[in-house]
Design an enzyme around this catalytic site. Structure first.
Site, mmCIF file in Angstrom:
data_model
loop_
_atom_site.group_PDB
_atom_site.id
_atom_site.type_symbol
_atom_site.label_atom_id
_atom_site.label_comp_id
_atom_site.label_asym_id
_atom_site.label_seq_id
_atom_site.Cartn_x
_atom_site.Cartn_y
_atom_site.Cartn_z
ATOM 1 N N MET A 40 -0.988 6.642 -5.712
ATOM 2 C CA MET A 40 -1.193 6.192 -7.090
ATOM 3 C C MET A 40 -2.547 6.690 -7.603
ATOM 4 O O MET A 40 -3.078 6.170 -8.579
ATOM 5 C CB MET A 40 -1.099 4.673 -7.172
ATOM 6 C CG MET A 40 0.302 4.179 -6.780
ATOM 7 S SD MET A 40 0.746 2.600 -7.503
ATOM 8 C CE MET A 40 -0.531 1.557 -6.864
ATOM 9 N N ASN A 95 -6.736 7.780 -7.607
ATOM 10 C CA ASN A 95 -8.031 7.215 -7.232
ATOM 11 C C ASN A 95 -8.205 7.365 -5.718
ATOM 12 O O ASN A 95 -8.408 6.400 -4.985
ATOM 13 C CB ASN A 95 -8.152 5.756 -7.679
ATOM 14 C CG ASN A 95 -9.589 5.284 -7.578
ATOM 15 O OD1 ASN A 95 -9.924 4.387 -6.816
ATOM 16 N ND2 ASN A 95 -10.474 5.923 -8.309
ATOM 17 N N LEU A 96 -8.119 8.595 -5.296
ATOM 18 C CA LEU A 96 -7.968 8.897 -3.875
ATOM 19 C C LEU A 96 -9.279 8.761 -3.115
ATOM 20 O O LEU A 96 -10.358 8.953 -3.666
ATOM 21 C CB LEU A 96 -7.400 10.311 -3.732
ATOM 22 C CG LEU A 96 -6.101 10.543 -4.503
ATOM 23 C CD1 LEU A 96 -5.608 11.976 -4.328
ATOM 24 C CD2 LEU A 96 -5.016 9.561 -4.069
ATOM 25 N N HIS A 97 -9.149 8.427 -1.831
ATOM 26 C CA HIS A 97 -10.313 8.294 -0.947
ATOM 27 C C HIS A 97 -9.949 8.901 0.413
ATOM 28 O O HIS A 97 -8.834 9.442 0.588
ATOM 29 C CB HIS A 97 -10.730 6.824 -0.820
ATOM 30 C CG HIS A 97 -9.584 5.903 -0.503
ATOM 31 N ND1 HIS A 97 -8.913 5.946 0.695
ATOM 32 C CD2 HIS A 97 -8.963 4.947 -1.238
ATOM 33 C CE1 HIS A 97 -7.960 5.041 0.701
ATOM 34 N NE2 HIS A 97 -7.949 4.423 -0.465
ATOM 35 N N HIS A 100 -6.453 8.475 1.892
ATOM 36 C CA HIS A 100 -5.384 9.343 1.375
ATOM 37 C C HIS A 100 -5.505 10.755 1.953
ATOM 38 O O HIS A 100 -4.507 11.373 2.323
ATOM 39 C CB HIS A 100 -5.470 9.446 -0.152
ATOM 40 C CG HIS A 100 -5.249 8.149 -0.873
ATOM 41 N ND1 HIS A 100 -6.273 7.452 -1.485
ATOM 42 C CD2 HIS A 100 -4.119 7.428 -1.077
ATOM 43 C CE1 HIS A 100 -5.774 6.370 -2.046
ATOM 44 N NE2 HIS A 100 -4.487 6.321 -1.811
ATOM 45 N N GLN A 132 6.026 -1.565 -9.761
ATOM 46 C CA GLN A 132 5.597 -2.299 -8.564
ATOM 47 C C GLN A 132 4.456 -3.271 -8.846
ATOM 48 O O GLN A 132 3.939 -3.901 -7.922
ATOM 49 C CB GLN A 132 5.241 -1.348 -7.423
ATOM 50 C CG GLN A 132 3.977 -0.520 -7.637
ATOM 51 C CD GLN A 132 3.800 0.507 -6.521
ATOM 52 O OE1 GLN A 132 4.468 1.539 -6.502
ATOM 53 N NE2 GLN A 132 2.918 0.227 -5.566
ATOM 54 N N GLY A 181 0.192 5.174 4.627
ATOM 55 C CA GLY A 181 -0.916 4.581 5.368
ATOM 56 C C GLY A 181 -0.532 3.260 6.024
ATOM 57 O O GLY A 181 0.236 2.474 5.471
ATOM 58 N N SER A 201 -9.821 1.292 0.221
ATOM 59 C CA SER A 201 -8.791 0.958 -0.757
ATOM 60 C C SER A 201 -9.327 1.271 -2.143
ATOM 61 O O SER A 201 -10.522 1.086 -2.406
ATOM 62 C CB SER A 201 -8.462 -0.536 -0.668
ATOM 63 O OG SER A 201 -7.769 -0.957 -1.823
ATOM 64 N N SER A 202 -8.436 1.713 -3.011
ATOM 65 C CA SER A 202 -8.852 1.966 -4.393
ATOM 66 C C SER A 202 -9.357 0.689 -5.044
ATOM 67 O O SER A 202 -10.176 0.729 -5.959
ATOM 68 C CB SER A 202 -7.678 2.513 -5.201
ATOM 69 O OG SER A 202 -7.187 3.675 -4.576
HETATM 70 O O1 PAF Z 1 0.969 2.974 -1.432
HETATM 71 C C1 PAF Z 1 0.975 3.377 -2.604
HETATM 72 O O2 PAF Z 1 0.004 3.938 -3.102
HETATM 73 C C2 PAF Z 1 2.224 3.145 -3.457
HETATM 74 O O3 PAF Z 1 2.823 1.934 -3.153
HETATM 75 C C3 PAF Z 1 3.221 4.299 -3.379
HETATM 76 C C4 PAF Z 1 3.795 4.442 -1.973
HETATM 77 C C5 PAF Z 1 2.568 5.597 -3.792
HETATM 78 C C6 PAF Z 1 4.400 4.030 -4.328
HETATM 79 O O4 PAF Z 1 3.971 3.938 -5.653
#
Ligand code: PAF
EC number: 6.3.2.1
Length: 280
Positions: A31, A33-35, A38, A62, A150, A188-189
């Site tokens: 989703m 905002n990677l760290h 990821h 979600q 993860g 975590s983001s």
């Molecule tokens: O873990 C996440 O970042 C999300 O739940 C995912 C798997 C990308 C689905 O939107």
């Protein structure tokens, strides 16, 4: 150079080309905002595939009505640079309209019963339905050979494994280890929501998880371990959703048994909800 793709036809064409060459395709859904957590998944996927696609999509289905969908951090430039550095070949950027062509309300849903219903499922009703719905769509779009998730989202990984087995997606699922800050806080983001007072206290979760593991291995009954963990977290200022000892499939263990187990915590500091776990 990483290639950013925003049209489904172009993504399919790129992946088809790779497959014609006999290359294996890895996939890391995110989703944004990677760290470092990821990026470690991209590197893991690379070990099992010749090409890696990563998606960035903040999935509305979600998030619950009072959750952080609108304020979820969006950092596209940093994400693109980081993915390139980690060895990702294609960044797939779907839009809400292309992901849900009939609209979010009319979207077909995917629900994995059983493992979705406990712990996170009780605290965040409908959350895993949204995850399974979007992951199924992403799998159909990317058609990867392997996909990496993860282990910080321990239950999500269990739900995805069940989804893949039940719907018979021909995709190998890889679980990537938790990447932690120096004080043990799982990356975590959502950590960036923590203020200067909350940030050091957030590391309590990892200490509590280790205490749960140690107490369990020393033979303490499950309910005692869980109650002590809850009290420790509340003393540090958390509102606790759960502190739970479980078997790897998230069923409750019987006291005195041996074999693999997992301790899981979900707790809130102010408006920030953190989850973490430890396998032993
Ligand atoms: O873990 C996440 O970042 C999300 O739940 C995912 C798997 C990308 C689905 O939107």
């Amino acid at each position: 150079m990483i290639e950013t793709i925003t049209e489904l036809d172009a993504l399919r064409e790129r992946v088809r080309g790779w497959k014609r060459e006999g290359l294996r395709v890895g996939f890391v859904p995110t989703m944004g905002n990677l760290h470092a957590g990821h990026y470690s998944l991209v590197m893991l996927a690379r070990q099992y595939a010749d090409r890696v696609v990563s998606s960035v999509f903040v999935n509305p289905t979600q998030f619950g009505p009072n959750e952080d969908f609108t304020r979820y951090p969006r950092t596209p430039d940093a994400d693109t640079a980081g993915l390139e550095g980690a060895g990702c070949d294609v960044l797939w950027l779907p839009t809400v309209e292309s992901m849900y062509p009939f609209g979010v309300e009319l979207a077909s849903r995917v629900r994995v019963p059983g493992v979705s219903s406990v712990l996170e499922g009780e605290c965040r009703p409908g959350h895993f339905d949204g995850v399974c719905t979007v992951v199924s769509r992403l799998f159909n779009q990317v058609l990867p050979d392997v996909a990496a998730f993860g282990k910080k989202d321990y239950q999500q990984l269990a739900v995805i494994r069940q989804l893949v087995a039940d719907l018979q997606f021909p995709i190998g699922i890889l679980g990537g280890g938790i990447v932690r800050e120096a004080d043990g806080l799982a990356m975590s983001s959502r950590n960036q929501y923590l203020d200067a007072d909350q940030r050091p206290r957030a590391a309590t979760i990892h200490r509590v998880l280790r205490d749960m593991r140690d107490a369990c291995l020393a033979g303490a009954p499950r309910t005692v371990v869980e109650a002590q963990a809850g009290a420790q977290l509340r003393d540090a200022g958390f509102v606790v959703d759960y502190a739970a000892l479980r078997l790897p499939d998230l069923a409750e263990p019987v006291d005195g048994m041996h074999g693999p187990r997992v301790a899981l915590v979900a707790a809130r500091l102010g408006t920030t909800r953190l989850i973490d776990n430890i396998e032993f």
